[in-house]
Motif scaffolding. Structure first.
Motif, short mmCIF file in Angstrom:
data_model
loop_
_atom_site.label_atom_id
_atom_site.label_comp_id
_atom_site.label_asym_id
_atom_site.label_seq_id
_atom_site.Cartn_x
_atom_site.Cartn_y
_atom_site.Cartn_z
N MET A 41 -109.78 42.58 -14.96
CA MET A 41 -108.82 43.31 -14.55
C MET A 41 -108.97 44.15 -13.34
O MET A 41 -108.13 44.44 -12.59
N ARG A 42 -110.18 44.13 -12.95
CA ARG A 42 -110.88 44.78 -11.90
C ARG A 42 -110.44 43.91 -10.55
O ARG A 42 -109.93 44.16 -9.60
N GLN A 43 -110.50 42.51 -10.93
CA GLN A 43 -110.31 41.39 -9.78
C GLN A 43 -108.73 41.44 -9.69
O GLN A 43 -108.23 41.09 -8.85
N SER B 142 -115.83 36.60 -12.27
CA SER B 142 -116.79 36.14 -11.15
C SER B 142 -116.46 35.44 -10.10
O SER B 142 -116.87 35.76 -8.96
N LEU B 143 -115.53 34.30 -10.20
CA LEU B 143 -115.16 33.69 -9.37
C LEU B 143 -114.20 34.56 -8.15
O LEU B 143 -114.25 34.32 -7.14
N GLY B 144 -113.67 35.38 -8.78
CA GLY B 144 -112.53 36.26 -8.01
C GLY B 144 -113.50 37.16 -7.19
O GLY B 144 -113.15 37.32 -6.10
N SER C 251 -117.20 48.99 -11.89
CA SER C 251 -117.09 48.35 -10.79
C SER C 251 -118.54 47.68 -10.45
O SER C 251 -119.42 48.44 -9.74
N VAL C 252 -118.88 46.59 -11.16
CA VAL C 252 -120.44 46.01 -10.92
C VAL C 252 -119.90 44.52 -10.71
O VAL C 252 -119.30 43.96 -11.51
N ARG C 253 -120.81 44.00 -9.92
CA ARG C 253 -120.54 42.64 -9.53
C ARG C 253 -121.46 41.75 -10.49
O ARG C 253 -122.48 42.36 -10.92
#
Lengths: 255, 257, 643
Positions: free
Chosen positions: C181-183, C57-59, A137-139
Motif C-alpha cells: 500500500m505504501r508503494q 520490493s520491486l516498486g 516506511s522501511v525498505r
C-alpha cells in the motif's frame, strides 16, 4: 453430536444486478436445511436451487470460510455477521436459527461501500485508508536485526489486539453513522503501540483520518455498535487511542 | 486550508470539539443546578441574592454569557453538521436493523440514549428556547405578569403553571438522558479511555445524569406544589419593572410575606 | 503414455560450495541502472505473501509494477489463514540452530526430493525475513524482556518458529500488504483488484503480459510488461474439499503451463492430519486446526468395529491408541504424512467414528487430568473455541473428532534458481512454484518461502533478466495480445454456450471424490489408471452438461468458478499421470505398491531422485516428461524412521 431437526426457512435476499441498478428484496423458500451447515453453505444450497430453477445465483463475497480473510459479511436480520458475537458470517452456523424463520439478508450499507452486485460491496476505500499511512516506511533489506528493536511484551500484546482486525467492514455496517473509525483506529493503534511506528505516528493519524473522511465514512458517536459486531473483537479503546493520537498530532505536528 | 480549519473539519477534530464543549456545558449545568437549588433555601432570599450578585458585574456577565452562548452554538452547529454527514454516510437505509450490543440498560424499543443524541439534543434545544424566553427574556415575553419581580418570584409564578412545569420536567429528563451518554462519551472523544478509570467515568456519568435530571426535575414538583404564589406578588404593580436594573436588592421586599 | 525426455533442465544453480552459492549468484547478476528501472514494467499476479512482497520490493526499487488479484483487496489472499508460525534460523534460543540445520531439516522433511541450493538459500535468508517483518511492525510474540519469542514445531529439534498468536500468516500478510500500500501511495505500484488472469501473453518466446477478466464488469483487459510474476498459490482445491480458501485455483499456473511453462511434481500434495471431519454433502470447505494440538492430544479409535458407545463411555482397554502403538518413539507427534495415513488406514479398516465413520478421536482427557483444564485452555483455547463453533461440541468434555484434509501442494510450475520458469520472463513464486519443499513441507515453512521469494530473491533475479535480455518494446497493441484475449474470451463463451443441467459445484464435487479416492493420501497404479479415465470422462461431461447462467459481461461468480473448474479438470489428469509415473513413495506421495513391510513409505533413490517436469504438447498429445536430476552433495540420503 446432538441431533437437530432440519429447518425450513424463508430467505428475504437483497438482489441488485449491478451498482447502477435499483435493488429489491426477493423471497426464497428453502427446505430441509441442516443445522450443521454454515450460513454460507446454506447460501450455496440456495444458489444450487436457483440454478436449477433457471434464476441467477445470489452473489456474495467469501473466500477462506474460516473467519480470517475478512471477505465475507452480510447483514442478517439487521445484524452484521448475524446474531453471534465475535463470529464472521462464514463461521455462523444454522443451528442458531429456528425452523420457520424469516431471514432478511442485506449487503453492508454505506455510501463508501457501493454495491457491486446483490450482497457484494466494494470495500476498496479501506485500502485507500491504509495507503494514507497504515504502514512503516522501511525498505526491503534495510531492517536491523529483529532483536535490535525491543518491544515490551504488554505493548506487543496491545498492538496484536489491534492488528487482529480482518478488514471485513462489519464496523461500518453496524455503525449508525457508517463510520470506519474502528477499522482506522485498529491500524493507527497497532502502530502507535510499537516503537517501529513512532517516526510517522503524527502524519499517520492525520492522513488516515483525512482519507477516512474523504471516502465518505461518518464520524464516531461512541455507540460502540462496531465493537459488538466486530468478528475479531477489536476494542473501542483503540478509537480512544486514535483520538489521542489525532489530537496530539493536530496540536503539535510541524506542518 | 490552515491546520486549524483542516483539523476542525475532520471527523475526529469535530468530535474533539464536541467533547470539549459538551464537558464545558456539563460544567455549566453543575453551576446552574447549584444556583437553582438555592431556591430551596430560606424562602428564595438566598437565591435572589445569588441572582443579583451574578448580575452585579455586567461586563463579566456579558463575557460569561458570550462564552456560554458560543459553547452552545458550537455544540449545536457541530451536531447539525455531523448528523447530516453521518446520515449521508449510510446512504441506503437498512430494511431491518438490530443492535448486537447486549450490555445496554436503557433501551426503549431500540431507542437508547447513545443512538438518539441528536433527537434528545433537539428536544433540549427546544426546551432551551422556552427556558430562555422565560428567564432571560421573560420580561419581554411574559410582560407584566412577571416583569420587575425578584428572580425567585418569577420562578414561582412561571412554574406554578402545570403545563409550563411539565415542559421543564420533560426538558430536565432529556438533559439527563443526553448527558447520560454525553458525559462519558466526551471522555472517549478526547481519548480518555483506560481500564483503570473507565468504570469510574461511566459511574460518574450515570450519577451526573441522575443528579441533573432529578435536580432540575424537582422544580416541577416545587412549581406545582410547594412553590405556591403569593397573591400579593402576583398583583405587583406594573411600574416596578425597572427596579432590578436600577436599584440594589431591598431586603425588606422579602420580609413582606 | 507420456514420453520421458532425459534432457537436463538448466536449473542455473551456481557452482561452488553451497554456503557461497547465493552470494556468488548475486555478485554475478546484471543490474539495471537506477534511472532505467522506471522504464521497465513488471506484472505481478497474486497478492499473497509472495506477490505482495515482490510487488512492494520491486516498486521500491523503482520499477513500475502492476499487481492483479482476484480478491477485492490484496489483504484477502489465502496466506492470511496460516496459523502456526514462520521458521527462521536465528538461533535466538541458543539451542544450536543454524542455517545449516534449517537447511538439513527442510531437505529431510521434504523426503530428499528438493533442490539443495534452493533450500540452502531459503534457510540463509530466513533471518532477514524476520528482521524485515519486525521493522514493518509485525507484532511477533515477545519475551518479557522485549526480545522475540519462539515456539517449537514439528520436524525440528530446535525452537525456531516465530509467531503472532495463532494468526502468523495474517500478520505477515498484513505487513507485506502495508508495504504494498505504501508503494501504491508512492505511485510505483498499481493494484488491480477483482481481476482474474486468464492467460499469459508470450511474445518472441518471452512472457510479456497477461490477459485478465475484470470480475466486476466482465470486460477483458490486457496488460503488457517486461516480466510476469506468478504468485498465485497452490492447487489443493482440485480435491474440492480442502483447507484452501474457496477462491484458490490453478488457472493462472495452468494457463501459463499451456503456454510453455513446465509443471513440476504435481502429485506432491500435503494432507494435514488435524482437520475437522466432513459432516455432510453440502460441506464446502474443511477447517484445519494447528498441529500443535497433538502435543497434548492423544489419537485413538475404538478397538471394536462399529462401537456405538459415546467416546467417554468407552473404557481405556477398549481404545486403540494406534499412533502410540505403531510409533512408540514419536507417538502422537509423528510427521503430518505419517499421522494422516495412519488415520486413513484405521478408518478404511472400519474403525472410524462419527456419523460418517471417517474420523478419529483426539482426546485431551489425560492432559486435562494432568495439567488441569485451565492449562489446556491457555495453550489451545482459541482452537477449542473454533472447534465448538463449527461442531457444537465441547472438546474439554468429550474427545474432538478429526480427520486428515488436503492442505498444501508442494508441486507447481518448474523454476530455476532464479525462480524463472521455462518461459523466459515468467517467474513463479511461493506455493505456485515447486522449488523448496520437495515431497513434503515442514510446518511453518510456507510463510518463510513466500516471503523469501518476494523480498529477497526476485528483486535481484528479475533485474538480471531485464538487464540481460534486450527486450523489444511491446505494448497491448501487439497482435499477440489481441490473439490471446480472443482465446480467453472464446473459452468463456463456450462455457456459457453449453447451458446444460449440472452445476459447477456438482461437477467439482465429483472431481474431488475421484481425486481424493484415487490420488489422495495413498495411491496405486490401478486407481490412478482408473482416475485418468474418470477425469477424462468428467471433463467431457463438463463440456456437455455445465449450467452457467447470466452473462460474461457482468459480475458472475458462477462463471468464474466454472472457468476454474475447467482448468482443474485438465490439470487433474496431469496430477494423476505424475502420481502414476512416480513409482515410489516419497513424502506426501504414497504409492501402496512401494511400502515397507510395516506399511511405511519406500523411496526409490535409484530411479526417482528427480524432479518430474511436464511439458504441455497440445490438447490431443500427451505431456512430455523432463527430469531434473537432484544431486545431493551435502546431505546423505537416508530413510526417515519414526518408530
Amino acid at each position: 453430536m446432538p441431533a437437530h431437526k432440519q429447518l425450513n426457512l424463508t430467505l428475504r435476499v437483497w438482489r441488485q444486478p449491478d451498482a447502477g441498478s435499483r435493488g429489491e428484496f426477493r423471497d426464497y423458500k428453502l427446505y430441509s436445511v441442516s443445522p450443521e451447515m454454515s450460513f454460507l453453505e446454506m447460501l450455496d444450497v440456495l444458489n444450487e436451487q436457483l440454478l436449477e430453477e433457471g434464476e441467477e445465483p445470489v452473489a456474495f463475497d467469501h473466500d477462506c470460510r474460516e473467519g480470517i480473510c475478512g471477505t465475507c459479511g452480510v447483514v442478517i436480520n439487521g445484524q452484521p455477521h448475524g446474531p453471534m458475537q465475535g463470529t464472521t458470517t462464514c463461521q455462523l452456523h444454522m443451528r442458531n436459527f429456528e425452523d420457520g424463520d424469516l431471514i432478511v439478508i442485506e449487503p453492508w450499507r454505506a455510501s463508501a461501500f457501493p454495491v457491486v452486485r446483490d450482497l457484494v460491496v466494494n470495500r476498496s476505500a479501506f485500502d485507500r485508508i491504509i495507503q494514507a499511512g497504515g504502514y512503516v516506511s522501511v525498505r526491503t533489506g534495510q531492517a536491523p536485526d529483529g532483536n535490535a528493536i525491543l518491544v515490551p511484551s504488554p505493548d506487543q500484546a496491545g498492538a496484536m489486539d489491534a492488528a487482529a482486525c480482518i478488514g471485513c467492514g462489519a464496523c461500518v455496517a453496524a455503525c449508525k453513522n457508517a463510520s470506519a473509525m474502528l477499522f482506522t483506529a485498529a491500524k493507527v493503534s497497532h502502530l502507535a503501540q510499537l516503537p517501529q511506528g513512532e517516526p510517522e505516528r503524527k502524519q499517520r493519524a492525520l492522513q488516515m483520518i483525512a482519507t477516512h473522511d474523504e471516502e465518505g465514512f461518518g464520524a464516531c458517536t461512541n455507540t460502540y455498535e462496531c465493537e459488538a459486531a466486530c468478528p475479531a473483537e477489536i476494542s473501542v479503546s483503540h478509537i480512544a487511542r486514535l483520538n489521542r493520537e489525532y489530537s496530539k498530532a493536530m496540536l503539535t505536528a510541524r506542518q | 486550508m490552515s491546520w486549524v480549519t483542516a483539523a476542525l473539519r475532520s471527523s475526529v477534530g469535530k468530535k474533539f470539539v464536541m467533547g470539549i464543549t459538551g464537558l464545558f456545558l456539563c460544567g455549566f449545568l453543575v453551576i446552574h443546578l447549584a444556583g437553582n437549588l438555592l431556591l430551596y433555601i430560606g424562602d428564595g432570599t438566598v437565591y435572589n441574592e445569588y441572582a443579583h450578585k451574578l448580575h452585579s458585574n455586567p461586563i463579566l456577565l456579558f463575557v460569561a454569557e458570550v462564552i456560554l452562548f458560543a459553547g452552545f452554538l458550537i455544540h449545536i452547529y457541530l451536531a447539525i453538521v455531523t448528523n447530516r454527514e453521518n446520515r449521508a454516510a449510510r446512504g441506503v437505509r437498512y430494511a431491518v436493523k438490530k443492535t448486537k450490543r447486549e450490555d445496554r440498560t436503557v433501551n426503549l424499543f431500540g431507542w437508547t440514549p447513545d443512538t438518539t443524541m441528536f433527537a434528545s439534543g433537539a428536544v433540549i434545544l427546544g426546551f432551551l428556547v422556552v427556558h430562555l424566553s422565560d428567564f432571560k427574556f421573560g420580561d419581554i415575553v411574559h410582560g407584566e405578569r412577571i416583569a420587575g419581580l425578584e428572580p425567585a418570584d418569577k420562578a414561582r409564578i412561571l412554574m406554578s403553571d402545570a403545563i409550563r412545569a411539565g415542559i421543564y420536567l420533560v426538558g430536565s429528563i432529556f438533559v439527563g438522558i443526553h448527558v447520560s451518554h454525553g458525559f462519558w462519551s466526551a471522555f472517549q472523544s478526547l481519548g480518555v479511555n483506560h481500564p483503570k478509570y473507565n468504570d469510574w467515568i461511566r459511574k460518574v456519568g450515570i450519577a451526573f445524569a441522575i443528579i441533573v435530571a432529578v435536580g432540575f426535575g424537582s422544580f416541577f414538583v416545587w412549581g406545582i406544589s410547594g412553590g405556591e404564589v403569593d397573591p400579593a406578588v402576583e398583583e405587583a404593580p406594573v411600574g416596578s419593572s425597572s427596579v432590578l436594573e436600577t436599584a440594589p436588592p431591598r431586603p425588606d421586599q422579602y420580609t413582606q410575606k | 503414455m507420456s514420453t520421458a525426455v532425459e534432457t537436463r533442465l538448466n536449473s542455473r544453480v551456481p557452482t561452488g560450495p553451497l554456503p557461497d552459492q547465493w552470494t556468488k549468484c548475486k555478485n554475478e547478476l546484471k543490474l539495471v541502472a537506477p534511472n532505467n528501472k522506471r522504464k521497465f514494467h513488471v506484472i505481478v499476479v497474486g497478492s499473497g505473501l509472495a506477490g505482495a512482497s515482490a510487488a512492494a520490493s520491486l516498486g521500491e526499487l523503482g520499477y513500475n509494477v502492476t499487481c492483479v488479484t482476484i480478491h477485492d483487496s490484496p489483504r484477502r489472499a489465502h496466506s492470511i489463514a496460516a496459523q502456526g508460525g514462520i521458521n527462521a534460523a536465528k538461533n535466538y534460543q541458543n539451542d544450536g540452530d543454524s542455517t545449516w540445520r534449517l537447511f538439513v531439516d527442510t531437505i529431510k522433511g521434504g523426503d530428499y526430493r528438493s533442490r539443495e541450493s534452493n533450500v540452502y538459500r531459503l534457510a540463509e535468508v530466513s533471518g532477514n525475513i524476520i528482521d524485515q517483518c519486525v521493522a514493518q511492525g509485525v507484532p511477533f510474540a515477545r519475551e518479557y524482556g522485549g526480545t522475540l519469542a519462539n515456539r517449537t514445531f514439528g520436524g525440528a529439534l530446535v525452537s525456531r518458529t516465530f509467531y503472532c498468536r495463532g494468526q502468523t500468516g495474517q500478520q505477515l500478510l498484513l505487513g507485506a500488504y502495508s508495504a504494498l500500500m505504501r508503494q501504491v501511495s508512492a505511485g510505483k505500484v498499481k493494484v488491480l483488484p477483482r481481476r482474474e488472469m486468464l492467460d499469459l501473453v508470450v511474445v518472441d518466446g518471452c512472457a510479456r503480459g497477461v490477459v485478465c477478466r475484470n470480475l466486476v464488469n466482465g470486460q477483458m483487459e490486457t496488460y503488457a510488461g517486461h516480466a510476469v510474476l506468478l504468485c498465485t498459490g497452490g492447487y489443493g482445491n482440485v480435491f474440492y474439499l480442502s483447507t484452501n480458501a474457496k477462491g484458490c485455483n490453478v488457472t493462472a499456473a495452468w494457463r501459463a503451463h499451456r503456454r510453455g511453462a513446465y509443471f513440476a511434481n504435481p502429485c506432491y500434495t500435503q494432507i494435514h492430519p488435524t482437520c475437522i471431519p466432513v459432516h455432510g454433502d453440502y460441506q464446502s470447505k474443511l477447517t484445519l486446526m494447528s498441529e500443535s494440538l497433538r502435543n497434548d492430544g492423544r489419537v485413538w479409535v475404538p478397538k471394536e468395529k462399529g462401537d456405538q458407545r459415546k467416546p467417554t463411555d468407552i473404557p481405556e482397554e477398549d481404545r486403540d491408541y494406534y499412533l502410540e502403538r505403531r510409533y512408540p518413539t514419536y507417538g502422537n507427534m509423528v510427521p503430518r504424512d505419517v499421522a494422516s495415513r495412519a488415520a486413513k488406514e484405521r478408518c478404511d479398516a472400519g474403525y472410524g467414528v462419527g456419523s460418517t465413520k471417517m474420523a478419529v478421536y483426539l482426546d485431551f482427557s489425560r492432559a486435562i487430568e494432568e495439567q488441569g483444564e485451565d492449562a489446556i485452555r491457555r495453550k489451545y483455547g482459541n482452537l477449542f473455541d473454533m472447534y465448538e463453533k463449527i461442531t457444537d461440541d465441547n472438546g474439554y468434555k468429550t474427545p474432538m473428532m478429526i480427520y486428515p484434509a488436503v492442505h498444501y501442494t508442494m508441486g507447481g510450475l518448474w523454476v530455476d534458481y532464479h525462480l524463472q520458469s521455462t518461459i523466459p520472463g515468467l517467474f513463479v513464486l511461493g506455493e505456485a512454484n515447486f522449488s523448496d519443499h520437495g515431497a513434503n513441507r515442514l510446518g511453518a515453512s510456507a510463510l518463510m518461502q513466500g516471503l523469501a521469494d518476494g523480498y529477497f530473491i526476485i528483486p535481484y533475479t528479475v533485474g538480471h533478466h531485464l538487464a540481460s535480455q534486450s527486450l523489444k518494446p511491446v505494448t497491448e497493441a501487439h497482435p499477440k495480445f489481441k490473439e490471446t484475449m480472443i482465446d480467453a474470451r472464446s473459452r468463456i463463451e463456450s462455457i456459457l454456450a453449453v447451458s446444460g443441467t449440472r452445476t459447477v459445484t456438482d461437477l467439482h464435487r465429483e472431481l474431488g471424490k475421484i481425486m481424493w479416492n484415487r490420488c489422495g493420501m495413498s495411491r496405486n497404479a490401478e486407481g490412478l489408471e482408473a482416475a485418468l479415465t474418470e477425469i477424462k470422462e468428467l471433463r467431457e461431461e463438463f463440456w456437455r452438461t455445465i449450467n452457467v447462467l447470466g452473462s460474461g459481461e457482468a459480475f458472475n461468480q458462477n462463471l468464474e468458478y466454472a472457468g476454474r473448474l475447467a482448468d482443474f479438470l485438465e490439470f487433474a489428469e496431469l496430477m494423476a499421470r505424475d502420481a502414476l509415473e512416480r513409482k515410489e513413495s516419497a513424502g506426501g506421495h504414497f504409492r501402496e505398491e512401494y511400502q515397507t513391510e510395516e506399511g511405511e513409505a519406500k523411496r526409490d533413490d535409484e530411479n526417482f531422485c528427480h524432479v518430474a517436469a511436464w511439458e504441455y504438447q497440445g490438447d490431443d498429445s500427451p505431456h512430455t516428461l523432463h527430469k531434473e536430476h537432484l544431486d545431493f552433495q551435502n546431505v546423505e540420503l537416508t530413510t526417515r524412521s519414526y518408530k
